[in-house]
Design an enzyme around this catalytic site. Structure first.
Site, short mmCIF file in Angstrom:
data_model
loop_
_atom_site.label_atom_id
_atom_site.label_comp_id
_atom_site.label_asym_id
_atom_site.label_seq_id
_atom_site.Cartn_x
_atom_site.Cartn_y
_atom_site.Cartn_z
N LYS A 263 0.84 -1.20 0.00
CA LYS A 263 0.00 0.00 0.00
C LYS A 263 0.88 1.25 0.00
O LYS A 263 1.91 1.28 0.66
CB LYS A 263 -0.87 0.04 1.27
CG LYS A 263 -1.92 -1.03 1.41
CD LYS A 263 -2.61 -0.91 2.76
CE LYS A 263 -3.62 -2.02 3.00
NZ LYS A 263 -4.85 -1.83 2.24
N GLU A 335 -6.01 -9.91 1.64
CA GLU A 335 -5.66 -10.93 2.64
C GLU A 335 -6.80 -11.27 3.58
O GLU A 335 -6.86 -12.37 4.14
CB GLU A 335 -4.44 -10.46 3.45
CG GLU A 335 -4.71 -9.58 4.65
CD GLU A 335 -5.35 -8.24 4.31
OE1 GLU A 335 -6.10 -7.71 5.16
OE2 GLU A 335 -5.12 -7.72 3.20
N ARG A 337 -9.98 -11.90 3.10
CA ARG A 337 -10.81 -13.04 2.68
C ARG A 337 -10.04 -14.35 2.78
O ARG A 337 -10.65 -15.41 2.92
CB ARG A 337 -11.35 -12.80 1.27
CG ARG A 337 -10.33 -12.79 0.16
CD ARG A 337 -10.85 -12.10 -1.09
NE ARG A 337 -10.93 -10.65 -0.89
CZ ARG A 337 -11.43 -9.79 -1.77
NH1 ARG A 337 -11.91 -10.23 -2.92
NH2 ARG A 337 -11.45 -8.50 -1.52
#
Length: 484
Positions: A263, A335, A337
Site C-alpha cells: 500500500k 488478505e 478473505r
C-alpha cells in the site's frame, strides 16, 4: 466504567434540577410549557435570532444561574433511532466536553415518549463517557460517575444498555490501540485474559497447528511475518440455559501493509485498525455475556498480520484451503478473505444455527456507501432482511447487497478451483462475499458484514469518537431476535 444511576419519576422542574450542574433537557414536542428554565431558553433564542422549532435539529446550550450548563433539544417520536441518537449526541457533546462527574437527563412529553427518550439519552450519554486508550501525556482522567434521570423511572437499571456500552467500549478500545501494542501475540494474551475474566472457554490454533490441519489460506497470509505469532482464536460463551448456537467470526489483521502489493503511505495509515472485525465480535460476545443471553456463542477470530518479506505470499501462488479448495492468489492486499476462509470453515464445522462475520474487508464497499453505513450479504434472503431491520432498530444502519451466483464466473481460475479476487476491482465487495461463501460447510445460514462505517471523522450516530464501535449494537440485536 461503573456508574451510579438514580431515577426520578416526577417531571424535572427548575426546583428539582436546581443542584444539577450539567443537564440534558430532552423535550418530546414543541410544547414550551413543560420546559424548565424557559425564560433563559427564550431569552437566548431571541438573542441569537433562533426559533423554538430550531431545537429539533440544533440543540441549544444555556447558562444556568447556579453556574451550571444545560443542553436543550427536541427529539420527536417520528425520528428514526439513528436520527435520535445523532441529535442526542450533538446535545450531549458540550456537556461531556467539561468532563463532568454527574449528568442529569430530564425528559418531557407523554409517557411513551419519555420512556424512549430516557433510554436513548442514557445510552448516548454513557457510550460517550467511556475513557478510551490514549498516550497523551496531559490527558485528563475525569470520569462520569453518576447519571440522574428525571421524568421517567424504569423498572430496571438499564442493564441491557450498560452491556451494549461495555461491548462497544471494548471494541473501540481494542481498535484504537497502536500496532506495536497489539501484535498478534499481544492480542492473543489480551483475549486469554478476557476469557479468564468472563469465564469463557479459550482455544487457539497457532501456525504449527494450522499448517498441520491444512489451513493453507490463513497460513499463506501469516507466513510473511516475523515472529510467526498468528493464530485462529476460538472463544466460547456457553450458558447452561442455551437454546441456540451461533458463531461470530472476525477479521483480526493487526496491521496490513498490503504484502507484496504494498500500500502507498496514504492507504497504509490506520491499517492497525484492520482488526476491527475481530473487535466487533469480541465486543458482541462481552455484551451478550453481560446480558446473559441464552445462546451458546462461538467466537472465531483470525489474528494475523499482512507483512512483506522473503516468505510472504505473492501473486500467482496457489494455496490449498482447509476445506480442500485451491486458491489462485491475485492480489496480496486481499488478505482478509484469505484468513477468513479457513476461519469460516472451522466455524461452520461446529454446525451452528447461524454465522455472522465482521470484517473491514473491501474498499469497494466504502466506494458504494461511504462511511455512514455498512453493507451486508447473506446466503439467506430472509436473514439479510432481518439484519437490516435489526440495524434500523438500534441506529446502526446497514444495506443489503446482491448475492447472486452469476458473480462467481468472475472468480473462475485457469489453474485453481477459485481466484482470490479480480484485478479489475468492480464489485469486489460482492466478489469477496461470494468467495467467502465457498468455505462455509453444511450450508449454515450466514450473514457477512463489511464494516465500511467503522471509522467516521466526528463519529457516527450515537458515538462521537471516530472509531465508533459500529456493529456491536447491530449484532447484539440480531442475536436477541434470533433467540426470541
Amino acid at each position: 466504567m461503573s456508574l451510579k444511576l438514580s431515577q426520578h419519576a416526577p417531571i424535572g422542574s427548575e426546583q428539582s434540577l436546581s443542584l444539577e450542574k450539567h443537564i440534558l433537557i430532552v423535550l418530546g414536542d414543541e410544547t414550551q410549557n413543560d420546559c424548565p428554565f424557559l425564560q433563559i431558553v427564550t431569552s437566548k433564542l431571541a438573542r441569537t435570532a433562533g426559533e423554538w422549532k430550531d431545537l429539533q435539529k440544533t440543540p441549544l446550550q444555556i447558562e444556568l444561574t447556579n453556574g451550571g450548563i444545560a443542553s436543550v433539544v427536541i427529539v420527536l417520536p417520528t425520528l428514526t433511532v439513528f436520527q435520535k441518537h445523532a441529535l442526542l449526541a450533538k446535545a450531549v457533546k458540550p456537556l461531556l466536553d467539561e468532563s463532568p462527574a454527574n449528568i442529569a437527563i430530564a425528559v418531557y412529553g407523554d409517557e411513551v415518549v419519555r420512556e424512549a427518550n430516557a433510554c436513548a439519552s442514557y445510552y448516548v450519554v454513557t457510550v460517550n463517557a467511556v475513557q478510551l486508550p490514549t498516550r497523551k501525556k496531559d490527558q485528563k482522567n475525569n470520569m462520569l460517575t453518576e447519571v440522574a434521570i428525571y421524568g421517567y423511572q424504569a423498572k430496571h437499571a438499564y442493564g441491557r444498555v450498560n452491556a451494549r456500552v461495555a461491548g462497544n467500549a471494548l471494541c473501540r478500545s481494542l481498535t484504537i490501540l497502536p500496532p506495536n501494542e497489539l501484535t498478534p501475540a499481544l492480542y492473543r494474551k489480551k483475549l486469554l485474559d478476557l476469557a479468564n475474566t468472563h469465564g469463557w472457554q479459550y482455544e487457539e490454533f497457532d501456525m504449527a497447528a494450522l499448517k498441520k490441519m491444512g489451513a493453507g489460506a490463513f497460513v499463506a497470509v501469516a507466513q510473511g511475518s516475523d515472529p510467526l505469532d498468528a493464530a485462529i482464536v476460538h472463544i466460547t460463551y456457553a450458558p447452561n440455559d442455551a437454546k441456540q448456537h451461533i458463531a461470530l467470526v472476525g477479521k483480526g489483521i493487526c496491521f496490513d501493509t498490503g504484502g507484496h502489493n504494498l500500500k502507498p503511505a496514504k492507504y497504509m495509515q490506520g491499517m492497525h485498525e484492520d482488526m476491527n472485525g475481530s473487535a466487533v465480535a469480541v465486543g458482541t460476545l462481552l455484551a451478550a455475556t453481560q446480558q446473559a443471553l441464552p445462546i451458546k456463542i462461538d467466537c472465531w477470530l483470525a489474528i494475523a498480520q499482512n507483512h512483506i518479506g522473503p516468505l510472504a505470499y505473492k501473486q500467482n501462488d496457489v494455496v490449498t484451503a482447509l476445506n480442500g479448495m485451491s486458491i489462485e492468489v491475485v492480489h496480496t492486499d486481499a488478505e482478509g478473505r484469505m484468513v477468513l476462509a479457513d476461519t469460516l470453515t472451522l466455524a461452520s464445522r461446529a454446525k451452528p444455527e447461524l454465522i455472522i462475520d465482521f470484517a473491514t474487508l473491501t474498499g469497494s464497499m466504502m466506494t458504494a456507501l461511504g462511511d455512514r453505513m455498512s453493507g451486508i450479504m447473506s446466503n439467506r434472503p430472509a436473514l439479510a432482511c432481518k439484519t437490516v431491520g435489526a440495524g434500523d432498530a438500534v441506529g446502526e444502519r446497514v444495506v443489503a447487497f446482491p448475492f447472486d451466483e452469476d458473480y462467481d464466473v468472475d472468480l473462475d481460475s485457469d489453474i485453481a478451483d477459485i481466484k482470490q479476487c479480480t484485478l479489475e476491482g468492480g464489485a469486489d465487495h460482492i466478489h469477496a462475499a461470494r468467495f467467502l461463501s465457498k468455505f462455509i460447510e453444511h450450508d449454515v445460514p450466514w450473514v457477512h458484514i463489511d464494516l465500511s462505517s467503522y471509522n467516521r471523522k466526528g463519529g457516527l450516530g450515537a458515538v462521537l469518537s471516530d472509531i465508533n464501535g459500529f456493529g456491536v449494537g447491530l449484532s447484539l440485536e440480531l442475536l436477541k431476535r434470533f433467540a426470541d
